[in-house]
Motif scaffolding. Structure first.
Motif, PDB file in Angstrom:
ATOM      1  N   SER A 151       0.844  -1.215   0.000  1.00 35.90           N
ATOM      2  CA  SER A 151       0.000   0.000   0.000  1.00 35.90           C
ATOM      3  C   SER A 151       0.872   1.255   0.000  1.00 35.90           C
ATOM      4  O   SER A 151       2.037   1.208   0.402  1.00 35.90           O
ATOM      5  N   PRO A 152       0.299   2.397  -0.433  1.00 34.41           N
ATOM      6  CA  PRO A 152       1.094   3.630  -0.538  1.00 34.41           C
ATOM      7  C   PRO A 152       1.660   4.108   0.802  1.00 34.41           C
ATOM      8  O   PRO A 152       2.748   4.681   0.846  1.00 34.41           O
ATOM      9  N   ASP A 153       0.925   3.856   1.913  1.00 33.86           N
ATOM     10  CA  ASP A 153       1.456   4.285   3.217  1.00 33.86           C
ATOM     11  C   ASP A 153       2.759   3.559   3.517  1.00 33.86           C
ATOM     12  O   ASP A 153       3.686   4.121   4.117  1.00 33.86           O
ATOM     13  N   ALA A 154       2.863   2.316   3.080  1.00 35.31           N
ATOM     14  CA  ALA A 154       4.090   1.541   3.302  1.00 35.31           C
ATOM     15  C   ALA A 154       5.243   2.142   2.495  1.00 35.31           C
ATOM     16  O   ALA A 154       6.363   2.287   3.002  1.00 35.31           O
ATOM     17  N   ASP A 155       4.960   2.534   1.251  1.00 39.51           N
ATOM     18  CA  ASP A 155       6.002   3.182   0.428  1.00 39.51           C
ATOM     19  C   ASP A 155       6.508   4.440   1.140  1.00 39.51           C
ATOM     20  O   ASP A 155       7.706   4.689   1.229  1.00 39.51           O
ATOM     21  N   GLU A 156       5.541   5.223   1.642  1.00 37.93           N
ATOM     22  CA  GLU A 156       5.885   6.482   2.322  1.00 37.93           C
ATOM     23  C   GLU A 156       6.750   6.232   3.555  1.00 37.93           C
ATOM     24  O   GLU A 156       7.726   6.944   3.797  1.00 37.93           O
ATOM     25  N   ASN A 157       6.381   5.230   4.353  1.00 37.88           N
ATOM     26  CA  ASN A 157       7.163   4.914   5.557  1.00 37.88           C
ATOM     27  C   ASN A 157       8.608   4.596   5.189  1.00 37.88           C
ATOM     28  O   ASN A 157       9.542   5.043   5.854  1.00 37.88           O
ATOM     29  N   LEU A 158       8.779   3.834   4.135  1.00 38.65           N
ATOM     30  CA  LEU A 158      10.137   3.424   3.742  1.00 38.65           C
ATOM     31  C   LEU A 158      10.932   4.629   3.235  1.00 38.65           C
ATOM     32  O   LEU A 158      12.106   4.789   3.562  1.00 38.65           O
ATOM     33  N   ARG A 159      10.271   5.487   2.476  1.00 36.40           N
ATOM     34  CA  ARG A 159      10.960   6.698   1.983  1.00 36.40           C
ATOM     35  C   ARG A 159      11.395   7.560   3.164  1.00 36.40           C
ATOM     36  O   ARG A 159      12.513   8.058   3.207  1.00 36.40           O
ATOM     37  N   ARG A 160      10.466   7.722   4.112  1.00 35.33           N
ATOM     38  CA  ARG A 160      10.766   8.560   5.276  1.00 35.33           C
ATOM     39  C   ARG A 160      11.953   8.019   6.058  1.00 35.33           C
ATOM     40  O   ARG A 160      12.732   8.765   6.622  1.00 35.33           O
ATOM     41  N   GLU A 161      12.094   6.706   6.065  1.00 40.65           N
ATOM     42  CA  GLU A 161      13.234   6.102   6.780  1.00 40.65           C
ATOM     43  C   GLU A 161      14.505   6.117   5.943  1.00 40.65           C
ATOM     44  O   GLU A 161      15.537   5.609   6.378  1.00 40.65           O
ATOM     45  N   GLY A 162      14.411   6.640   4.724  1.00 40.74           N
ATOM     46  CA  GLY A 162      15.613   6.812   3.910  1.00 40.74           C
ATOM     47  C   GLY A 162      15.968   5.635   3.020  1.00 40.74           C
ATOM     48  O   GLY A 162      17.087   5.554   2.509  1.00 40.74           O
ATOM     49  N   HIS A 163      15.039   4.723   2.824  1.00 40.37           N
ATOM     50  CA  HIS A 163      15.332   3.605   1.912  1.00 40.37           C
ATOM     51  C   HIS A 163      15.350   4.119   0.475  1.00 40.37           C
ATOM     52  O   HIS A 163      14.469   4.885   0.086  1.00 40.37           O
ATOM     53  N   PRO A 164      16.344   3.705  -0.308  1.00 38.13           N
ATOM     54  CA  PRO A 164      16.387   4.196  -1.681  1.00 38.13           C
ATOM     55  C   PRO A 164      15.186   3.710  -2.495  1.00 38.13           C
ATOM     56  O   PRO A 164      14.707   2.594  -2.294  1.00 38.13           O
ATOM     57  N   GLU A 165      14.741   4.597  -3.366  1.00 36.21           N
ATOM     58  CA  GLU A 165      13.568   4.322  -4.197  1.00 36.21           C
ATOM     59  C   GLU A 165      13.720   3.002  -4.966  1.00 36.21           C
ATOM     60  O   GLU A 165      12.758   2.263  -5.183  1.00 36.21           O
ATOM     61  N   SER A 166      14.957   2.712  -5.368  1.00 37.15           N
ATOM     62  CA  SER A 166      15.188   1.525  -6.198  1.00 37.15           C
ATOM     63  C   SER A 166      14.859   0.219  -5.457  1.00 37.15           C
ATOM     64  O   SER A 166      14.656  -0.811  -6.071  1.00 37.15           O
ATOM     65  N   ARG A 167      14.805   0.275  -4.139  1.00 39.34           N
ATOM     66  CA  ARG A 167      14.504  -0.964  -3.396  1.00 39.34           C
ATOM     67  C   ARG A 167      13.007  -1.164  -3.172  1.00 39.34           C
ATOM     68  O   ARG A 167      12.574  -2.241  -2.804  1.00 39.34           O
ATOM     69  N   ILE A 168      12.231  -0.088  -3.331  1.00 41.65           N
ATOM     70  CA  ILE A 168      10.811  -0.138  -2.943  1.00 41.65           C
ATOM     71  C   ILE A 168       9.948  -0.466  -4.161  1.00 41.65           C
ATOM     72  O   ILE A 168      10.024   0.229  -5.182  1.00 41.65           O
ATOM     73  N   GLN A 169       9.151  -1.509  -4.050  1.00 39.80           N
ATOM     74  CA  GLN A 169       8.223  -1.805  -5.133  1.00 39.80           C
ATOM     75  C   GLN A 169       6.845  -2.161  -4.592  1.00 39.80           C
ATOM     76  O   GLN A 169       6.726  -3.062  -3.759  1.00 39.80           O
TER      77      GLN A 169
END
Ligand code: UD1
Length: 367
Positions: A151-169
Motif C-alpha cells: 500500500s502507498p502508506d508503506a512506500d511512504e514509511n520506507l521513503r521517510r526512513e531513507g530507503h532508496p527508491e530503487s529498493r521499494i516496489q
C-alpha cells in the motif's frame, strides 16, 4: 541454470502469504521453489491444516524451532536456517514475509550470507515499538535488498526512513491472492451452518495480541464487553493458544463459555475461517490479516488496538480502531448501520503473486 528460491514460513499468518507465490513459481522451468517452515507454529490447527487448505506440500526443510522467549525463538531460527544455507542449499533468492520473529531471523541470516533477500509486506508501521512485530518490521526492512509493499502508506514509511527508491516496489496485498485462489472452496464451506449460526447474524472474534490477552485487567474488560455484545448478537470466538492459556490462567474461560450466545472453538483452518468472516455481520479482532480481509470483503471490522500498521484499512476500508472498554458502543454503531462501506485498495486484486513472479524472472534473477 535453474535458480533456487527459498520461501520462509513460520506462523499462521505467513502461510497465506507464501501459498500464492509458491503456486505461481512451482511449475516454472527457470526456478525451483522451496518452503522452509521454521516451526514457530506447530499445532495442527495453527499449521498443518492450513498447509492442507492452501494445497502446500510438506515443507522442504522443517526447522522445528517451536516456542520460547523472543531471543530463544529468534536465535534458534537463525542457527537452524544458517545451517541449511551453509550445509544443505544456498538459495539464489530468499523471500521472507510478514513480521514474525522468524521473518527478522531469516532476513538476518540471508543478508549476512550475501544472499539476495526480499521482504514481502514491507513498509508497514504501527509506530508502536512495544509491539514485537514492529521491531521485526524495522529490522527486516533495514537490511533486505528488495522491499515489496502492499500500500502507498508503506512506500511512504520506507521513503521517510531513507530507503532508496530503487529498493521499494508496490506489488499489492498477497493475502487477497490466497482468498481468490480458494474462493469457491471458501463459499462451499458454509461454516456458519456448521456452527449453527445464521449468515449476517453473528460476530466472529479472534484475539491474540500480548497487549490484549497477557494481562488480567485488560482481558477481563474484554470478556465483560463480549458478554454484553452476546446479548445482542451470537459470538463465534476462535481461540488462539496464547489466549486460551490466559483465559484459563485468569479463570475467565467458564465465564465466557457458559454464556448461551458464545461459542469458544479451537483456531479454525483457513477456508472455514474465511467462510466465517465472509458471512459475519461484523468482526472483532486484533489480528493484522483479518483487518485486511474484512476490508477486502466489505465487512465491518472492530480492531481492539490503539494503532494499526495497516492504516489503509481504516482510511479506505471497513476497519475502526476501538478501545476495549468501548466495544459494545461500536457494535451498536455497526448494528445501526453507522459504518463505512469502504472500498478495495489498489493492487488488492489477487494478482500480486504473478507480479512478483514476473519481477523475479525478468529482473531480480534474470541472467
Ligand atoms: C505470533 C507472531 C504474531 C502473529 C501470531 C499469529 C511473533 C513475535 N508473533 O504470535 O506476529 O500475529 O503469531 O498467531 O512472531 N502456541 C501453541 N501452538 C502453536 C503455536 C503457539 O500452543 O502452534 C503457543 C506457544 O506455546 C506460546 C503461544 O502460543 O505460548 C504464543 O505463540 P508464539 O508463536 O510465541 O506467538 P504468537 O502469539 O502466536
Amino acid at each position: 541454470m535453474t535458480k533456487t528460491i527459498h520461501l520462509i514460513a513460520a506462523a499462521r499468518p505467513n502461510f497465506m502469504k507464501i501459498a500464492p507465490l509458491y503456486h505461481a513459481l512451482k511449475d516454472q522451468d527457470w526456478c525451483q521453489v522451496k518452503i522452509i517452515h521454521t516451526g514457530q507454529h506447530y499445532d495442527a490447527n495453527m499449521s498443518d491444516n492450513i498447509f492442507a487448505d492452501l494445497s502446500l506440500p510438506q515443507p522442504h526443510f522443517h526447522l522445528g524451532v517451536g516456542s520460547g522467549t523472543h531471543a530463544e525463538q529468534t536465535g534458534n531460527v537463525m542457527i537452524a536456517y544458517e545451517k541449511i544455507c551453509l550445509e544443505e542449499e544456498r538459495p539464489d533468492l530468499l523471500v521472507v514475509v510478514g513480521d514474525v520473529n522468524s521473518t527478522a531471523a531469516c532476513a538476518m541470516v540471508g543478508t549476512k550470507l550475501h544472499i539476495p533477500t526480499a521482504h514481502l509486506e514491507a513498509g508497514l508501521r504501527s509506530g508502536d515499538r512495544r509491539m514485537p512485530e514492529e521491531i521485526n518490521r524495522l529490522v527486516t526492512d533495514a537490511i533486505c535488498d528488495y522491499l515489496w509493499t502492499p500500500s502507498p502508506d508503506a512506500d511512504e514509511n520506507l521513503r521517510r526512513e531513507g530507503h532508496p527508491e530503487s529498493r521499494i516496489q508496490r506489488l499489492g496485498n498477497i493475502m487477497m491472492d490466497s482468498f481468490e485462489m480458494l474462493r469457491e472452496r471458501i463459499v462451499a464451506e458454509d461454516s456458519p451452518t456448521k456452527f449453527g449460526l445464521t449468515p449476517q447474524k453473528y460476530a466472529a472474534v479472534t484475539l491474540h495480541r500480548p497487549s490484549n490477552v497477557d494481562e488480567a485487567d485488560t482481558l477481563s474488560t474484554l470478556v465483560d464487553q463480549l458478554l454484553k455484545v452476546a446479548e445482542k448478537l451470537p459470538i463465534l470466538f476462535a481461540v488462539h493458544p496464547r489466549t486460551r492459556g490466559s483465559l484459563n490462567n485468569f479463570s475467565l474461560w467458564d465465564t465466557l463459555n457458559n454464556h448461551p450466545n458464545i461459542q469458544l472453538v479451537d483456531p479454525v483452518s483457513y477456508a472455514p475461517f474465511m467462510s466465517l468472516v465472509m458471512n459475519a455481520r461484523l468482526i472483532i479482532t486484533d489480528s493484522g490479516g483479518i483487518q485486511e480481509e474484512s476490508t477486502y470483503l466489505g465487512i465491518p471490522c472492530l480492531t481492539l488496538r490503539e494503532n494499526t500498521e495497516r492504516p489503509i484499512t481504516v482510511t479506505e476500508g471497513t476497519n475502526r480502531l476501538v478501545n476495549p472498554s468501548a466495544l459494545l458502543e461500536h457494535v451498536d454503531l455497526v448494528l445501526d448501520g453507522k459504518w463505512n462501506e469502504g472500498q478495495k485498495p489498489d493492487y488488492w486484486d489477487g494478482q500480486t503473486a504473478i507480479r512478483i513472479r514476473e519481477l523475479i524472472k525478468n529482473d531480480i534473477l534474470a541472467s
